[in-house]
Every structure is written in C-alpha cells, then in structure tokens.
Design an enzyme around this catalytic site. Sequence first.
Site, short mmCIF file in Angstrom:
data_model
loop_
_atom_site.label_atom_id
_atom_site.label_comp_id
_atom_site.label_asym_id
_atom_site.label_seq_id
_atom_site.Cartn_x
_atom_site.Cartn_y
_atom_site.Cartn_z
N CYS A 197 0.82 -1.23 0.00
CA CYS A 197 0.00 0.00 0.00
C CYS A 197 0.85 1.27 0.00
CB CYS A 197 -0.97 0.02 1.18
SG CYS A 197 -2.20 -1.29 1.05
N HIS A 219 -11.31 10.24 -9.78
CA HIS A 219 -10.13 10.29 -10.65
C HIS A 219 -9.05 11.21 -10.10
CE1 HIS A 219 -12.85 8.19 -13.33
NE2 HIS A 219 -11.77 7.75 -13.96
N GLU A 256 -13.59 0.16 0.20
CA GLU A 256 -12.33 0.27 -0.54
C GLU A 256 -12.23 -0.91 -1.51
OE1 GLU A 256 -8.71 2.33 1.37
OE2 GLU A 256 -8.18 0.22 1.25
ZN LIG Z 1 -5.47 1.22 -1.16
#
Ligand SMILES: [Zn+2]
Length: 139
Positions: free
Chosen positions: A23, A68, A126
Amino acid sequence: MITLTKKFEFEAAHRISNYEGPCLEIHGHTYKLEVTISGPIDPVTDMILDFKTFKNLVKKSIIEQFDHALLLKDNEENRKLFEGYAGKIAWMNSEPTAERMLQGMADTLQRLISAPAQLDSLLLYETSSSFACWKNSIG
Ligand SMILES: [Zn+2]
C-alpha cells in the site's frame, strides 16, 4: 424511523506513505460510498429530502473532489515526489486511508445537510470485502 440512502462510486488512486508493504505504492480503488440520512417526512413534500437534491449535494461536495484524483497525505516526502505533477491531487492532512477519508466526508456532509434532516451513517468500501463505517452518535 425512515432513512434514505444514496449509493455512489468513484475511482481514485492513493498511497499510504507510512505503510510498510504494497500500500506504500500508488494503487487504485473503485470506491463505493453509501450515504444515509434520517429525518421527519415533510408534510408538504412528503419527503425527507428529494433524492435528486441529495444526490447533487454528495456529488458536488464529495465525489467531484475525489473522483479520478490521486489522494495523498500532505507531507514533505509526497510534496517532493509530486511537485511537477499536473494531474488532479486531493491533498489530505492525514494518510488517505478509508477511515480518514470517511471522517472528512462525515464532517463535510454534517455541515451541508440541513435540519431537520441529518446524516445518519456512511459506508465507504475500498474493496468488495473491506469498508469503513461512520455512524451518527447523536441521532
Ligand atoms: Zn489502497
């Protein structure tokens, strides 16, 4: 009690700059956001809030900021890395985790939803199996 919920989706990239693992790298998510409000039904309109008004409020205050965009913590390392980047960056004063994004969204929406309607809860996905939830502790 009756609640109203609108669902939204947006695409965004982020990196968790204090993370040891994958991450740390820039990667993207198709975030899914569910916004729920509660309140009395207006006797004139027979609505808590017009779904169209509800949708536009969330789109303008949340979705347009994040969609975006590259979400980054505003720190020295990220500032240096992205100094010359001309694309859309949403700078945050924390790591752009789902929890911190959701807290910011809750603060914004609580300011914008006018009484007697109130923000009831938020879910920010997520991934399809990982989400953060915010619940109004007053309501
Ligand atoms: Zn992530």
